[in-house]
Design a protein around this motif. Structure first.
Motif, PDB file in Angstrom:
ATOM      1  N   THR A 237      -9.800 -15.236  -2.971  1.00 51.97           N
ATOM      2  CA  THR A 237      -8.584 -16.050  -3.063  1.00 51.97           C
ATOM      3  C   THR A 237      -7.857 -15.865  -4.389  1.00 51.97           C
ATOM      4  O   THR A 237      -6.758 -16.380  -4.570  1.00 51.97           O
ATOM      5  N   GLN A 238      -8.511 -15.141  -5.303  1.00 51.63           N
ATOM      6  CA  GLN A 238      -7.994 -14.967  -6.659  1.00 51.63           C
ATOM      7  C   GLN A 238      -7.698 -16.317  -7.304  1.00 51.63           C
ATOM      8  O   GLN A 238      -6.671 -16.521  -7.953  1.00 51.63           O
ATOM      9  N   ASP A 239      -8.649 -17.243  -7.088  1.00 47.66           N
ATOM     10  CA  ASP A 239      -8.515 -18.604  -7.627  1.00 47.66           C
ATOM     11  C   ASP A 239      -9.859 -19.039  -8.193  1.00 47.66           C
ATOM     12  O   ASP A 239     -10.761 -19.457  -7.471  1.00 47.66           O
ATOM     13  N   GLU A 240     -10.015 -18.909  -9.516  1.00 41.95           N
ATOM     14  CA  GLU A 240     -11.283 -19.259 -10.165  1.00 41.95           C
ATOM     15  C   GLU A 240     -11.454 -20.758 -10.350  1.00 41.95           C
ATOM     16  O   GLU A 240     -12.497 -21.219 -10.830  1.00 41.95           O
ATOM     17  N   THR A 241     -10.463 -21.552  -9.950  1.00 43.96           N
ATOM     18  CA  THR A 241     -10.599 -23.008 -10.082  1.00 43.96           C
ATOM     19  C   THR A 241     -11.340 -23.624  -8.886  1.00 43.96           C
ATOM     20  O   THR A 241     -11.679 -24.798  -8.908  1.00 43.96           O
ATOM     21  N   ILE A 242     -11.576 -22.830  -7.834  1.00 46.42           N
ATOM     22  CA  ILE A 242     -12.324 -23.351  -6.679  1.00 46.42           C
ATOM     23  C   ILE A 242     -13.730 -23.703  -7.124  1.00 46.42           C
ATOM     24  O   ILE A 242     -14.394 -22.938  -7.841  1.00 46.42           O
ATOM     25  N   THR A 243     -14.210 -24.868  -6.683  1.00 46.80           N
ATOM     26  CA  THR A 243     -15.540 -25.339  -7.064  1.00 46.80           C
ATOM     27  C   THR A 243     -16.452 -25.419  -5.843  1.00 46.80           C
ATOM     28  O   THR A 243     -15.995 -25.332  -4.702  1.00 46.80           O
ATOM     29  N   MET A 244     -17.731 -25.628  -6.100  1.00 43.67           N
ATOM     30  CA  MET A 244     -18.709 -25.754  -5.023  1.00 43.67           C
ATOM     31  C   MET A 244     -18.384 -26.940  -4.117  1.00 43.67           C
ATOM     32  O   MET A 244     -18.701 -26.930  -2.926  1.00 43.67           O
ATOM     33  N   ASP A 245     -17.732 -27.971  -4.670  1.00 44.07           N
ATOM     34  CA  ASP A 245     -17.363 -29.147  -3.874  1.00 44.07           C
ATOM     35  C   ASP A 245     -16.342 -28.820  -2.782  1.00 44.07           C
ATOM     36  O   ASP A 245     -16.172 -29.599  -1.851  1.00 44.07           O
TER      37      ASP A 245
END
Length: 198
Positions: free
Chosen positions: A49-57
């Protein structure tokens, strides 16, 4: 085109809870290669997704793929639109897809170039499809049992997106007692309207 399924009943039915809008992925652990960790899945999704802000939650993990696909579900009540003209019931709901009642068989011929590993993957995929379908069958029968506790009729119909206003090609009535003995009576042809009577 998308195939939509509907159920018409004489009672209010509970609908499926809306999806969590914060969730970005549903992952079945039985579909992952051995040794793949939750952290590896997170990193993969961040990269894709080229989104490093995604978290395990934001990732929901399930043990089996069948849990994600789920059972037969009542999604939402339909209160307006051309689909209502088909139904004589007081309440019409959009549902998840109706299950298949004919046995799901494996193809008997192995395509040229398939390796033993390809065949094993195919057989597992078909076993998973049968498991999911069996869960959906149980879900639909549970809902029908619930309806027939205090109603005398249930209507089922599927059609393609954009064809809601078109007349159904087939219409038939079956008895609930016969369906309980032979659920294959619920196998639907395209644009077939089924009335189940008590």
């Amino acid at each position: 085109m998308t195939l939509y399924s509907y159920i018409g009943v004489e009672k209010v039915l509970p609908t499926h809870a809306p999806e969590n809008t914060n969730t970005v992925a549903l992952i079945a652990r039985d579909t992952l290669d051995p040794g793949v960790t939750d952290e590896m899945v997170l990193k993969y999704i961040q990269n894709q997704t080229q989104d490093e802000t995604i978290t395990m939650d934001q990732i929901e993990f399930y043990d089996k793929e069948a849990e994600i696909v789920g059972t037969f579900e009542i999604l939402e009540q339909v209160q307006t639109g051309p689909i209502l003209k088909h139904f004589g019931s007081s309440f019409v709901y959009q549902t998840s897809d109706f299950p298949v009642w004919e046995p799901i068989e494996n193809d008997s011929e192995v395509p040229d170039g398939f390796t033993t590993e390809n065949v094993m993957e195919y057989l597992k995929m078909m076993d998973d499809a049968r498991e999911v379908n069996a869960t959906q069958q149980q879900g639909l029968m549970y809902i029908l049992n619930n309806c027939f506790e205090d109603t005398n009729k249930v209507e089922l119909y599927s059609c393609w997106d954009g064809e809601e206003a078109e007349r159904e090609q087939f219409r038939r009535t079956v008895k609930w007692e016969a369906v309980k003995k032979n659920p294959l009576l619920l196998e639907m042809r395209e644009k077939e309207f089924i009335v189940i009577e008590k």
